[in-house]
Design an enzyme around this catalytic site. Structure first.
Site, PDB file in Angstrom:
ATOM      1  N   LEU A 235     -35.872  32.729  13.613  1.00 55.09           N
ATOM      2  CA  LEU A 235     -35.492  33.216  14.935  1.00 55.09           C
ATOM      3  C   LEU A 235     -35.255  34.646  14.589  1.00 55.09           C
ATOM      4  CD1 LEU A 235     -32.732  30.961  16.440  1.00 55.09           C
ATOM      5  CD2 LEU A 235     -35.207  30.852  16.986  1.00 55.09           C
ATOM      6  N   GLN A 237     -34.806  38.102  11.250  1.00 50.95           N
ATOM      7  CA  GLN A 237     -34.757  38.375   9.883  1.00 50.95           C
ATOM      8  C   GLN A 237     -33.625  39.188   9.634  1.00 50.95           C
ATOM      9  OE1 GLN A 237     -38.814  39.774  10.475  1.00 50.95           O
ATOM     10  NE2 GLN A 237     -38.310  41.826  10.126  1.00 50.95           N
ATOM     11  N   ASP A 404     -26.050  23.127  11.343  1.00 51.31           N
ATOM     12  CA  ASP A 404     -27.397  23.509  10.816  1.00 51.31           C
ATOM     13  C   ASP A 404     -27.209  24.207   9.354  1.00 51.31           C
ATOM     14  OD1 ASP A 404     -30.144  24.285  10.869  1.00 51.31           O
ATOM     15  OD2 ASP A 404     -29.880  26.113  11.423  1.00 51.31           O
TER      16      ASP A 404
END
Length: 590
Positions: A235, A237, A404
């Protein structure tokens, strides 16, 4: 005259084609008409969207909409309206997915199923020599194994490239597979692990333009020094930078108040969202939600299942959608830091710099360390029980959990402490579900399948409350015992056991009205990822054994001795010697 003659000839030719191939002509005309209509619908939708956005104030747009006019929070109706008005984009995306994954799937089936079956059939004989050859073929010679590994590596490279081309939603799926040695081969694992933090980055200039726009600063040197790219994810950096002392966040409060402590938190991590990522992610999530509608319709007709795919996938889509909003992620990060500190959990959660955080930029404390998955096997074995208890603390006590925990989000600090990063994907569990889940875990681990099937499965929503479970109970007991509790921690044994009972599992879901609670989509994802990391460092890791100490203590606290937990208390006492090392990791629930 020449023009009239050519027009007449063209008209005659068209008439002849229509008469000779009426079906093909009608099909072509229909496709052309549908394509033209779809383009008109999309063009009209875009024009209406532009007018609507122009009428919105900048503040209202920022607070309620993402880029492109998409809703900031997961809203099924709003997403339906948005993407139904863009049929051309939807169809292109669908065929893009088929184009990327279809050839890979076909090549895999050809190389590892059709070819192997043909070779096996052609080499099977009834003589003793033939039996030897069959066994040799079954287990594979050295040349065969080398060839298979080479093929697996090639397929893994192609799969990684396809997932990268398809974008963030598919990269996330690859990340989940990348830490499951019980599901995919080592050659595939190694290749897919590159998806965790080695996704192709956007140019620095593009990322810096996003940062300038979000922080409303034309000269970043006024705020930061030494900005350098350190990681590129699905999504966004991450950049490492030095936040200038004169620009420190007024809302930032380090754990220590001394000036030396303030200097320590000068180094920051800046996560910048990729441009144009919102449309791609939301479209994939919308397609996934439509797949849930299809599956519910299919299972309602051909099985006795209670429809659950829509709610199940909606919960996943809602959680994934929240990852697009970094303000929401910052709020999650602060909440987890506070809640885990209250419970004296030995885990590091970075501080957040609110003044330098927006919906597309997240600035937080820089943590020096290495990935847990890259640590020594000894350190992984030491810290994974910490991670399991940390996850269960979130799930059964706090009521909100990090869903996650892939290898890029679990670090080990220089002091040897577990560090949890990336709080974009989190899920909530209400108190009733937490209590029911605690009971279910304890009953599963102690073999109390009567209560597990008759009460816990109904309280959690897996089975209807009015269902008679007497017929189901012995079948489910056998499946759970053989597939989970008796499968052990050996990967090959576990895989073989699960394959042995796969037909029984399919039969169960076909015959009985099973449903899956919506939040369970993220629970299974989180536990599955955590177990995968553990297995990379410790092939003998058993998620059930690791869960037992904390689940038992939590059950004793919530349910008390009246729940009949004397057996658990005795078991917990007898296992104290083996779990002493981990007792102080997560706060005691005495």
């Amino acid at each position: 005259n020449l023009f009239c003659e050519r027009t007449t000839m063209s008209h005659s030719m068209v008439v002849r084609i229509l008469r000779k191939r009426p079906l093909s002509s009608a099909t072509l005309a229909g496709i052309s008409g549908m394509t033209t209509y779809a383009h008109c619908v999309e063009w009209k939708t875009e024009q209406q969207q532009q007018k609507h956005l122009q009428n919105q104030t900048q503040q209202h747009y920022s607070n309620n909409l993402l880029e492109g006019g998409l809703p900031r929070t997961y809203d099924k109706k709003a997403l339906d309206d948005y993407w139904k008005g863009r049929p051309v984009t939807v169809v292109k995306r669908f065929f893009n997915i088929v184009q990327e994954l279809g050839p890979r799937a076909a090549a895999y089936v050809t190389d590892f199923y059709l070819t192997n079956n043909n070779n096996t059939n052609s080499n099977t004989t009834t003589t003793k020599a033939g039996e030897y050859e069959t066994k040799k073929k079954e287990f594979g010679s050295n040349d065969d194994q080398h060839s298979n590994i080479s093929k697996q590596r090639q397929h893994a490279i192609q799969l990684r490239q396809a997932l990268t081309n398809l974008g963030p939603a598919f990269v996330k799926a690859g990340q989940q597979l990348s830490i499951r040695p019980d599901l995919v081969s080592p050659a595939v694992l190694k290749e897919l692990q590159k998806l965790c933090d080695a996704v192709e980055p956007v140019p620095d200039k593009v990322a810096m333009d996003v940062l300038k726009h979000e922080l409303q600063c034309q000269d970043l040197s006024e705020l930061f020094d030494d900005i350098q790219l350190v990681a590129s994810a699905s999504l966004g950096q991450v950049y490492k930078a030095q936040l200038k002392p004169s620009c420190k966040s007024t809302s930032y409060k380090p754990l220590l108040s001394s000036s030396s402590a303030r200097e320590e938190y000068k180094t920051v991590a800046i996560k910048i969202q990729r441009p144009d990522i919102v449309g791609c992610v939301t479209l994939d999530l919308w397609i996934l939600s439509k797949w849930g509608v299809f599956m519910d319709g299919f299972t309602s007709i051909f099985t006795n299942q209670t429809p659950f795919h829509v709610n199940f996938l909606d919960a996943y889509c809602k959680g994934s959608y929240q990852e697009l909003d970094y303000v929401n992620e910052a709020a999650n990060q602060r909440r987890f830091q506070t809640e885990l500190a209250k419970r004296k959990c030995k885990v590091v959660v970075p501080d957040v710099y609110d003044d330098f955080t927006t919906h597309r930029v997240l600035t937080s404390q820089w943590i020096d360390g290495i990935k847990l998955a890259d640590s020594s096997p000894t350190q992984i074995q030491e810290l994974i029980p910490v991670g399991v208890e940390l996850f269960l603390t979130q799930l059964l006590d706090i009521g909100s959990f990090h869903a996650d925990p892939h290898p890029g989000n679990l670090y080990v600090t220089q002091e040897g402490t577990l560090c949890l990063l990336d709080f974009g994907l989190c899920a909530e569990v209400d108190e009733q579900s937490r209590t029911a889940m605690t009971k279910a875990i304890v009953n599963l681990l102690t073999g109390n399948f009567d209560s597990l099937v008759q009460k816990d499965a109904k309280e959690l929503g897996f089975l209807p409350r009015d269902m008679d479970t007497h017929e189901l109970q012995p079948i489910l007991t056998k499946v759970l015992t053989e597939g989970l509790l008796e499968s052990g921690s050996n990967l090959h044994t576990r895989k073989r056991k699960l394959m042995d009972i796969s037909n029984e599992l399919n039969d169960l879901f076909f015959r009985y009205p099973f449903s899956v609670p919506p939040f369970f989509a993220l629970v299974t994802r989180g536990l599955g990822l955590l177990e995968g990391i553990a297995l990379t460092g410790d092939p003998n890791f058993d998620i059930f054994q690791a869960s037992y100490p904390y689940a038992s203590r939590r059950a004793l606290q919530l349910l008390g001795s009246h729940y009949g937990l004397h057996k658990i208390q005795r078991s917990l006492t007898s296992s104290t010697k083996t779990t002493n090392a981990n007792e102080g990791v997560v706060a005691s629930v005495n």
